[in-house]
Design an enzyme around this catalytic site. Structure first.
Site, PDB file in Angstrom:
ATOM      1  N   ASP A   1      -2.637  -3.175   3.016  1.00 41.54           N
ATOM      2  CA  ASP A   1      -3.014  -3.237   4.433  1.00 41.54           C
ATOM      3  C   ASP A   1      -4.189  -4.192   4.658  1.00 41.54           C
ATOM      4  O   ASP A   1      -5.037  -4.376   3.795  1.00 41.54           O
ATOM      5  CB  ASP A   1      -3.403  -1.847   4.957  1.00 41.54           C
ATOM      6  CG  ASP A   1      -2.198  -0.925   5.048  1.00 41.54           C
ATOM      7  OD1 ASP A   1      -1.075  -1.407   4.780  1.00 41.54           O
ATOM      8  OD2 ASP A   1      -2.377   0.259   5.374  1.00 41.54           O
TER       9      ASP A   1
ATOM     10  N   TYR B   1       3.676   2.981  12.418  1.00 42.78           N
ATOM     11  CA  TYR B   1       2.671   3.671  11.627  1.00 42.78           C
ATOM     12  C   TYR B   1       1.682   4.438  12.517  1.00 42.78           C
ATOM     13  O   TYR B   1       1.096   3.861  13.442  1.00 42.78           O
ATOM     14  CB  TYR B   1       1.927   2.626  10.808  1.00 42.78           C
ATOM     15  CG  TYR B   1       1.095   3.180   9.688  1.00 42.78           C
ATOM     16  CD1 TYR B   1       1.694   3.882   8.661  1.00 42.78           C
ATOM     17  CD2 TYR B   1      -0.274   2.976   9.649  1.00 42.78           C
ATOM     18  CE1 TYR B   1       0.943   4.367   7.617  1.00 42.78           C
ATOM     19  CE2 TYR B   1      -1.036   3.451   8.606  1.00 42.78           C
ATOM     20  CZ  TYR B   1      -0.420   4.164   7.600  1.00 42.78           C
ATOM     21  OH  TYR B   1      -1.178   4.641   6.577  1.00 42.78           O
TER      22      TYR B   1
ATOM     23  N   GLU C   1       0.815  -1.220   0.000  1.00 44.04           N
ATOM     24  CA  GLU C   1       0.000   0.000   0.000  1.00 44.04           C
ATOM     25  C   GLU C   1       0.846   1.265   0.000  1.00 44.04           C
ATOM     26  O   GLU C   1       0.402   2.322  -0.401  1.00 44.04           O
ATOM     27  CB  GLU C   1      -0.937  -0.010   1.223  1.00 44.04           C
ATOM     28  CG  GLU C   1      -1.973   1.071   1.196  1.00 44.04           C
ATOM     29  CD  GLU C   1      -3.203   0.709   2.024  1.00 44.04           C
ATOM     30  OE1 GLU C   1      -3.604  -0.474   2.013  1.00 44.04           O
ATOM     31  OE2 GLU C   1      -3.760   1.612   2.671  1.00 44.04           O
TER      32      GLU C   1
END
Length: 869
Positions: free
Chosen positions: A106, A339, A11
DNA sequence: GCAAGGTC
């Protein structure tokens, strides 16, 4: 069949690099295809997308807002087209000869859709290549290896659920936005938008403001007494010790009574009753302890950070949601933390807290705390309620930056993330609560003390309040001296406005927006002139938009719309409904909405227009009956002008720094609203613009010397122009301290505008001309004092010397050019707008700054800000 | 130029 390489699609680039590292055993090499990173090893290639690389939209023939009736958008076709051309091109090139494709986007619904979009792009150029899907919830050795050993298939139903959302959002958002904008004739940059997420968010803010407006404060009283434990047993030799001992044994207690329901109440609603109680309290000398209760409370450490809780914690350090996320993103890209966009509050199984703590033991800032935590016998991290598959909770990685690698803000946020991780693996804290109730002349008094008996996680996480309140050890029946009494008159307060982080938390609870978009939605409300200031307040326009929506399109300002859509999406994902079922039904509902809306279009438009005007109106023009409104000059600066222009040309100037905000407060003399200038940390209240102008008119210029450009002693060789007029040289110009109608002050030439020599003076403070003189410039030195405030006076000195020093500092502004996207000219413009260095650029309020700069939008400013980090 | 959702 070609025996081409195997292609892995992720992604984002960051994930591509890390997965390549894991699968290749760190042997992958980075290459660039079409300007896009591609990681290669063995017969494999790995490319990262940038989220969605294709977008949904109406075909170009629907682009003209005036040509197309908004209602036509409901049944208009919807296209998909590449939005990231270079990535799409690279993907096509790599998949043409691929022998196998693995989708590794993801592990969530949007990831499935992004995967399907990639799948379709692959299929366009390669009909036969086998396409697999792998799923993992964190990019760790074990999870990634396992996922690639057990490949699965794309879930087309799940992707279709996401597509249904895209269609519903586009159709409703575009059709209603165009309708409102057209009805109010707002077609430029200032269109009027609504949408499934911004709608209910805005209503939340407007509803709260309605409560505040409707609030009727009530008077009440609270009574307090200072009680003192008798500590006269052993008087010490040092009287000061006695003094401090007495302090320690003294504490405040509050009067309470039992209300009709038998609940404890502190507020006395009747003034006479309060007075009576106070009279009693004042006349007692001792209070007798009637009850003492002790209990220990365990205070568990907080759960790991998800995005919302991270934003909240950063918010309490003073960071806006937008800024906190921008910093987090940079720390993530640099590899220092995980993240930042995640809903997960449960650490993955393969996160070994000891291993991670180990990485911090050698660090100057964190070493000691990490060591202490490692000495615990057992380490069991806390966990929140939400365990999702998307990403792990936010935590630091094992890679540590040195303090010099980061800016101050970055370091502060990084430390927050590290310490939050520390807290989640630390022990609980223990508090000892002590509640004392005493009787004073028949009145009940209570005091609650708390003492931190075991600091636990507070030791490593200083962001929560852990202050103690002292109540001494007393016994039942003990007599306490009443040393002081007080009655406070108070009023009930209206509910508080939502702050940015409260807003984000509430959105999360309501189920609207996502971890990655909620803060953007708030920013959008600012950009659309729906909210202003911080904590955000709704504008008249926002109220009008919510009112119109409530009447004709209630769903678009209701959280129900998301709830329904969410249920529909789940049905699609389970195969119980189709994309067409859901989008068709949604279109039918919107058709109905439009029926009512189109009947009342004119009325809605007028209401919106009236509110737009109200947002700009400062008061009534003193020279005509028209409104005075805030306008923007062609140069981009703000001023106040008469709405009757050109019949009435009355104007009032505004300060050159910042974006004007109309305040609630009104000038008693002129009836005009006070103005506040929003300019980040340089924000200030300008006040009544007419008062400012009159003050300037009344104040005489104070001459302090000769103008160095055209006054006595200036260049004596006087060049003359064609008309024999001097353009330079001596003209008898004098330097004077002036107050301008815009409220600013300066040292300028009395021959203005023929001579525009000027030196700046500060906006605040009283200007004092001292007896001391600057020998170089023959000017008196100036001192700024600050009236009654504690602020030290500022010896500004000779205004010319001061300005020189100031300019010398500004030369450092070339520092601004080190920011990506800022060149020499832009740096000049920035300096003109009052942004002199990188720190002040980062602190600038994007909207306000953009307004000060020609051809620069708030998004550009935000880009610089993130580039500057 | 509209939305909301990814990502930078």
């Amino acid at each position: 069949m070609s025996k081409g390489p195997e292609l892995i699609i992720t992604e984002k680039d960051n994930a591509a690099r890390r997965i390549a590292d894991i699968l290749s055993g760190e042997s992958a090499e980075s290459d660039r295809v079409n300007g896009v990173n591609v990681y290669k090893w063995g017969g494999k290639r790995c490319i990262g997308l940038s989220g969605h690389v294709v977008g949904v939209d109406f075909p170009p023939e629907y682009n003209d807002w005036r040509d197309v009736e908004p209602v036509e958008l409901i049944d208009a076709p919807i296209d998909k087209h590449p939005t990231q051309e270079n990535i799409v091109a690279a993907l096509r090139r790599l998949s043409r000869h691929a022998s196998r494709v693995v989708i590794a986007t993801d592990y969530d619904r949007e990831g499935e859709l992004i995967g399907k979009e990639a799948y379709e792009l692959v299929r366009e150029v390669n009909e036969d290549v086998p396409v697999d899907r792998v799923r993992f919830s964190s990019i760790t050795d074990r999870e990634v290896t396992e996922a690639f050993e057990n490949p699965d298939e794309l879930d087309f139903d799940l992707a279709a659920a996401g597509e249904a959302r895209q269609i519903v959002d586009l159709v409703w958002g575009a059709a209603l936005t165009r309708f409102l904008s057209l009805s109010a004739r707002q077609l430029g940059d200032d269109f009027i938008s609504v949408g499934r997420v911004q709608g209910p968010t805005l209503k939340l803010i407007v509803d709260r403001e309605r409560e505040i407006d409707a609030f009727d404060p009530e008077d009440y009283w609270e009574l307090f007494a200072d009680l003192q434990k008798d500590s006269t047993e052993e008087p010490s030799a040092d009287p000061r010790a006695d003094e401090s001992a007495r302090d320690e044994e003294s504490f405040e207690a509050q009067y309470f009574y039992l209300d009709e329901d038998g609940n404890e109440a502190e507020r006395v609603w009747d003034g006479e009753a309060a007075e009576e109680a106070y009279e009693t309290l004042r006349n007692v000398e001792t209070a007798t302890v009637t009850s003492v209760r002790r209990r220990t409370r365990t205070d568990d450490p907080p759960a790991p950070f998800n995005t919302t809780q991270f934003i909240r914690a950063a918010g309490s350090l003073g960071y806006s949601a937008q800024r906190a996320m921008s910093i987090a993103e940079d720390l993530y890209t640099a590899g220092y933390m995980t993240y930042p966009r995640t809903d997960n509050t449960v650490y993955p199984e393969d996160l070994d807290p000891r291993e991670l703590l180990d990485e911090f033991t050698a660090n100057r800032t964190f070493g000691e705390d990490a060591q202490t935590l490692l000495e615990q016998e057992e380490i069991e991290p806390t966990a929140g309620d939400e365990e999702t598959t998307d990403h792990p909770p936010i935590h630091p990685t094992g890679e540590l930056p040195s303090r010099a690698d980061l800016t101050e803000d970055e370091w502060e946020v990084y430390e927050l993330v590290v310490r939050r991780f520390f807290a989640t693996v630390a022990e609980s804290a223990k508090w000892e609560h002590l509640r004392v109730v005493a009787d004073a002349g028949g009145l009940s008094l209570k005091a609650n003390g708390k003492r931190l008996v075991k600091a636990g996680y507070h030791e490593v996480y200083p962001y929560f309040n852990s202050s103690e309140s002292f109540v001494p050890d007393v016994e039942e029946g003990e007599a306490l001296a009443v040393t002081d009494t007080e009655m406070e008159a108070k009023q009930t307060q209206p509910p508080r406005r939502y702050g940015q982080s409260r807003l984000i938390e509430t959105m999360e609870q309501m189920g609207i927006g996502t971890k990655a978009t909620r803060h953007d939605v708030i920013q959008k409300l600012y950009d659309r002139n729906y909210i202003e200031s911080d904590p955000p307040r709704p504008t008249r326009l926002a109220r009008a938009v919510v009112e119109a929506s409530e009447e004709f399109a209630e769903l678009i300002v209701s959280e129900e719309m998301t709830a329904q859509l969410e249920a529909d999406m789940q049905a699609i994902a389970r195969g119980e409904a189709t994309l067409d079922d859901v989008t068709e039904e949604s279109r039918e509902i919107l058709e109905d909405v439009f029926e009512g809306l189109m009947e009342s279009g004119e009325e809605v438009g007028k209401h919106l227009q009236k509110s737009l005007k109200a947002d700009k109106t400062v008061g009534t023009c003193p020279e005509s009956d028209h409104d005075l409104v805030i306008r923007k000059s062609r140069r981009g600066s703000y001023f106040i002008g008469c709405d009757g222009y050109p019949d009435c040309t009355y104007t009032l100037p505004l300060p050159s720094t910042g974006k004007p905000l109309i305040m609630d407060e009104e000038c008693e003399e002129h009836g005009l609203s006070h103005i506040k200038m929003l300019a980040g940390r340089k924000t200030f209240v300008h006040g009544c613009p007419l008062c400012k102008a009159e003050e300037a008119d009344e104040e005489e210029d104070l001459v302090i010397g000769a103008c160095p450009e055209c006054g006595e002693g200036a260049a004596s060789e006087t060049p003359r122009d064609g008309d024999g007029e001097a353009v330079e040289g001596e003209h008898g110009g004098e330097l004077a301290i002036k107050r301008l109608r815009s409220g600013s002050r300066l040292v300028g030439c009395t021959r203005y505008p023929d001579c525009d020599y000027s030196l700046p003076l500060p906006r605040r403070g009283d200007i004092e001309v001292t007896d001391e003189e600057c020998e170089e410039h023959d000017l008196p030195k100036i001192r700024i004092t600050y009236g009654d405030s504690d602020r030290e006076p500022w010896d500004l000195g000779c205004p010319i010397c001061n300005y020189r020093e100031y300019q010398a500092e500004q030369v450092d502004g070339s520092e601004l050019e080190s920011v990506k996207g800022i060149g020499e000219k832009t740096a000049e413009k920035l300096k003109a707008a009052g942004v002199e260095d990188v720190p002040s650029l980062k602190e600038a309020e994007p909207d306000a700054l953009a307004d000060l700069m020609d051809g620069v939008g708030p998004d550009t400013v935000r880009k610089w800000q993130s580039a500057a980090d």
